[in-house]
Design an enzyme around this catalytic site. Structure first.
Site, mmCIF file in Angstrom:
data_model
loop_
_atom_site.group_PDB
_atom_site.id
_atom_site.type_symbol
_atom_site.label_atom_id
_atom_site.label_comp_id
_atom_site.label_asym_id
_atom_site.label_seq_id
_atom_site.Cartn_x
_atom_site.Cartn_y
_atom_site.Cartn_z
ATOM 1 N N CYS A 193 70.095 -44.807 93.872
ATOM 2 C CA CYS A 193 70.569 -44.136 92.827
ATOM 3 C C CYS A 193 69.500 -43.103 92.426
ATOM 4 O O CYS A 193 68.434 -42.946 92.797
ATOM 5 C CB CYS A 193 70.785 -45.204 91.667
ATOM 6 N N ARG B 99 71.770 -38.699 95.721
ATOM 7 C CA ARG B 99 71.365 -39.971 95.657
ATOM 8 C C ARG B 99 72.251 -40.943 95.392
ATOM 9 O O ARG B 99 72.182 -42.205 95.724
ATOM 10 C CB ARG B 99 70.086 -40.338 94.926
ATOM 11 N N TRP C 126 74.845 -45.389 92.836
ATOM 12 C CA TRP C 126 75.132 -45.349 94.147
ATOM 13 C C TRP C 126 75.540 -47.027 94.049
ATOM 14 O O TRP C 126 74.476 -47.728 94.264
ATOM 15 C CB TRP C 126 74.278 -45.069 95.249
ATOM 16 N N ASN D 192 67.250 -48.224 89.796
ATOM 17 C CA ASN D 192 67.543 -48.388 91.232
ATOM 18 C C ASN D 192 67.096 -49.392 91.921
ATOM 19 O O ASN D 192 65.864 -49.675 91.977
ATOM 20 C CB ASN D 192 66.839 -46.668 91.669
ATOM 21 N N GLY D 193 68.105 -49.768 92.892
ATOM 22 C CA GLY D 193 67.532 -50.991 93.570
ATOM 23 C C GLY D 193 68.544 -52.106 93.570
ATOM 24 O O GLY D 193 69.551 -52.095 92.981
ATOM 25 N N GLU E 231 82.165 -39.002 120.689
ATOM 26 C CA GLU E 231 81.542 -38.803 119.326
ATOM 27 C C GLU E 231 80.763 -37.594 119.591
ATOM 28 O O GLU E 231 80.402 -36.721 118.798
ATOM 29 C CB GLU E 231 80.705 -40.026 118.969
ATOM 30 N N LYS F 123 80.751 -34.032 117.346
ATOM 31 C CA LYS F 123 79.593 -33.572 116.598
ATOM 32 C C LYS F 123 79.459 -32.052 117.068
ATOM 33 O O LYS F 123 79.133 -31.384 116.183
ATOM 34 C CB LYS F 123 78.458 -34.360 116.961
ATOM 35 N N GLU G 223 82.332 -29.738 115.941
ATOM 36 C CA GLU G 223 82.416 -29.418 114.295
ATOM 37 C C GLU G 223 81.196 -28.783 113.696
ATOM 38 O O GLU G 223 81.799 -28.246 112.647
ATOM 39 C CB GLU G 223 82.826 -30.761 113.731
ATOM 40 N N HIS H 143 91.478 -36.789 138.220
ATOM 41 C CA HIS H 143 92.929 -36.370 137.864
ATOM 42 C C HIS H 143 93.430 -35.398 137.169
ATOM 43 O O HIS H 143 94.380 -35.524 136.456
ATOM 44 C CB HIS H 143 93.064 -38.074 137.044
ATOM 45 N N LYS I 299 84.063 -33.308 103.657
ATOM 46 C CA LYS I 299 83.344 -34.360 103.673
ATOM 47 C C LYS I 299 84.564 -35.474 103.766
ATOM 48 O O LYS I 299 84.400 -36.482 104.560
ATOM 49 C CB LYS I 299 82.353 -34.729 102.637
#
Ligand code: AGP
Length: 611
Positions: A2, A27, A74, A100-101, A484, A488, A491, A507, A606
């Site tokens: 946070c 954060r 967060w 925070n935590g 993947e 990456k 994009e 093939h 996003k």
């Protein structure tokens, strides 16, 4: 994580705190709030959603104050909501805190506060415990720092806390244990924050607060004390960063920062789920042997990178738990009238938890009676809220559009789920479990060491960036990583990139091989290594330029490749956690060479909240 901001001084605290919170949105951004000392009272305003919601809430209100604290959240305990947002107040409203935590012993403290002090809790958070504790100690203390010090002695966990009191005005008291905290040194004003970006506009001189320390901030002084309350002399840190660099903690792009946060994300995702004797605890998720034996099939459904995590999940869960697993892209699953019933476990993987295709597929599976388990990074997101159980990845906020740390923490959840299910069903032995958990727990360190070699990947990217077509090939788990790696690259660099199972090349696709065609060949699966060498020879014979990815020690591949990237040795099943990282770095540096907008690639978002 946070974001925390505190201010006390001669200017208007409200604007300074809101401005600082905006610089800390990276954060956490699921809710935000502010507490201001006004006319001997604490005035708290807070709202779910981004900081703009808080700004709208307080727009036009006369909230002029010289001291206050703010927080952007967060969520870890308690879904994002107005009431769970920080700041939290003591029972009498005379103390407010931001945190925070995680307070690990908050349950026992909460019970004590309710039983002994008849406290009425308003939120679902662990943080509210801190506000009540300090509020109670404040009633027997001469100053806020005494009360905070007493409260610190009762709490266990990781925390950065800032408190204000209506009975000790024009003062901030903050403590730090395993969560970042700094103090900003102004003239007639002083600051507290989680991170430099929040203060950069106002001060260039700061104190870095160390673990176990308390800092007492007034408009004219910033005093630091150690855990025994002895005064600490701290050198001033002169900040040279600009604001934009500071949010990225010195990295040029969020994507690079998040690639380097992967060891911590993987470690957090593992360690928060191992109890003291090393057994996996699934955050309250109950998957008993009976339930697991009842499942005739598991579906893993997701989009993009999350889907690629599902491909690895299929191999791992089938291998460890011996339950058939089908992996599907969400946009296809929902329209093919899938065979789903009450004997189906549906696993949705989603970083944002807001991808509409995935949410719609989840709803379709739920409608047909499936048990819904989701693997999500954003606490309280739609996918999380609509699931029967949620297995959170602890990657922290992922800002770059290209998903990296969310992906490797999703893989980590696949391993933990596979191990847990296998142990429950007796399809893996206790010994295998312990050996695997030990090897999995060693990955963050191996990855951290590997990342020190980023220069090698950057050099290869400078050599190979100018291509209009790139192939990725692999076998077994390496084919999932090939998909993947290809995503990456395409994009963020806009290069036409293509992934295919290496055995499938002959093939048809090998017709595309021209002299100089760049092929990234993953060869990290020991049992398929010889087969991959053959595939590499096939494409070399047609002039391809082969950049291979192999485990250290497999020198034979050098004679078959133009270049080789070596990853640290590990068991085959775990190589995805390591082999994907050079591909992330390669994509990043290629895109950088091509001058692309790495954190915000064209045409992308996003979170894709449309069909
Ligand atoms: C990955 O780099 C992309 N940004 C994209 O494929 C993403 O993984 C996909 O849209 C799924 O997003 P989610 O994990 O938030 O559901």
């Amino acid at each position: 994580m946070c974001g925390i901001v505190g201010y006390t001084g001669r200017d208007n605290a409200r604007d300074i705190i809101i401005d600082g919170l905006k610089k800390l949105e990276y954060r956490g951004y699921d809710s935000a709030g502010i507490a201001l000392l006004i006319d001997g009272e604490i005035n708290i305003k807070k709202h779910v959603g981004g900081i703009e919601n808080l700004e709208n809430l307080i727009a036009g209100e006369n909230l002029y104050s010289h001291t206050g604290i703010g927080h952007t959240r967060w969520a870890t305990h308690g879904a994002p909501s107005d009431i769970n947002a920080h700041p939290h107040a003591s029972e009498d409203g005379r103390v407010a805190i931001v945190h925070n935590g995680i307070i690990e012993n908050y349950v026992e403290l909460k019970e004590e506060l309710i039983k002994k002090h008849h406290v009425h809790f308003k939120s679902e958070t662990d943080s509210e415990v801190v506000a009540h504790l300090i509020g109670i100690y404040m009633q027997e203390s001469d100053c806020l720092e005494d009360a905070v010090f007493k409260a610190m002695g009762r709490m266990r966990g990781a925390y950065a806390i800032v408190a204000v009191s209506a009975d000790d005005p024009d003062k901030l008291v903050a403590v730090r244990k395993d969560a970042p905290l700094i103090a900003g040194l102004g003239k007639g004003s002083n600051f507290i924050a989680s991170d430099i970006p929040a203060l950069l506009k106002y001060v260039k001189e700061i104190y870095l607060i160390e673990n176990g320390e308390m800092v007492v901030v007034t408009p004219d002084s910033v005093k630091i004390f150690d855990e025994n309350r002895n005064p600490v002399k701290r050198d001033v840190f002169h900040v040279t960063w600009d604001v934009d660099a500071a949010e990225k903690e010195g990295y040029e792009h969020f994507m690079l920062k998040e690639i380097f946060e992967q060891p911590k994300g993987i470690s957090e995702t593992i360690n928060r789920r191992l109890d003291e004797d090393g057994k996996i605890k699934l955050d309250g998720i109950s998957l008993t042997k009976e339930e697991l034996d009842r499942f005739s099939r598991i579906y893993i459904v997701a989009c993009g990178t999350a889907y690629h995590a599902g491909l690895v999940g299929k191999t791992i869960i089938e291998k460890f738990a011996k339950i058939p697993v089908e992996v599907d892209v969400a946009s296809e699953f929902r329209y093919r009238d899938p065979l789903v019933d009450e004997n189906t476990l549906f696993i949705a993987i989603s970083q944002s938890g807001e991808t509409l295709d995935t949410l719609a597929a989840l709803r379709e599976a739920k409608r047909k009676g499936a048990r819904i388990l989701s693997v999500v990074n954003v606490v309280g997101s739609s996918v999380a809220r609509e699931s029967d159980d949620v297995f959170y990845t602890w990657a922290g906020p992922e800002i770059a559009v290209a998903s990296t740390k969310a992906y490797t923490t999703q893989l980590t959840c696949m391993y933990l789920l596979g191990l847990y299910m296998g142990l429950q069903r007796g399809t893996i032995t206790e010994e295998f479990y312990r050996e695997f958990i030990e090897d999995l727990s060693a990955i963050p360190q191996k990855l951290g060491d590997y990342l020190k070699k980023k220069g090698e990947i950057e050099a290869l990217a400078k050599l190979l960036y100018n291509r209009d077509q790139v192939f990725f090939i692999g076998r077994g788990l390496d084919s999932a990583i090939a998909y993947e790696g290809s995503l990456k690259l395409k994009e963020i660099s806009y290069i036409n990139s293509f992934a295919i199972a290496a055995g499938e090349l002959k093939h048809g696709t090998i017709a595309l091989m021209e002299p100089g065609t760049l092929v990234l060949a993953l060869a990290t699966q020991d049992f398929l290594y010889e087969k991959m060498i053959s595939n590499i020879q096939e494409i070399k014979a047609r002039g391809a330029h082969v950049l291979s990815i192999a485990k250290e020690g497999n020198r034979a591949i050098e004679s078959q490749s133009n270049e080789v990237i070596y990853i640290p040795p590990c068991r085959d099943e775990l190589s995805p956690l390591l082999s994907v990282v050079p591909l992330q770095l390669f994509s990043y540096y290629v895109a950088k060479e091509r001058g692309c907008n790495i954190d915000k690639p064209k045409n992308l978002a996003k979170s894709v909240t449309v069909e």
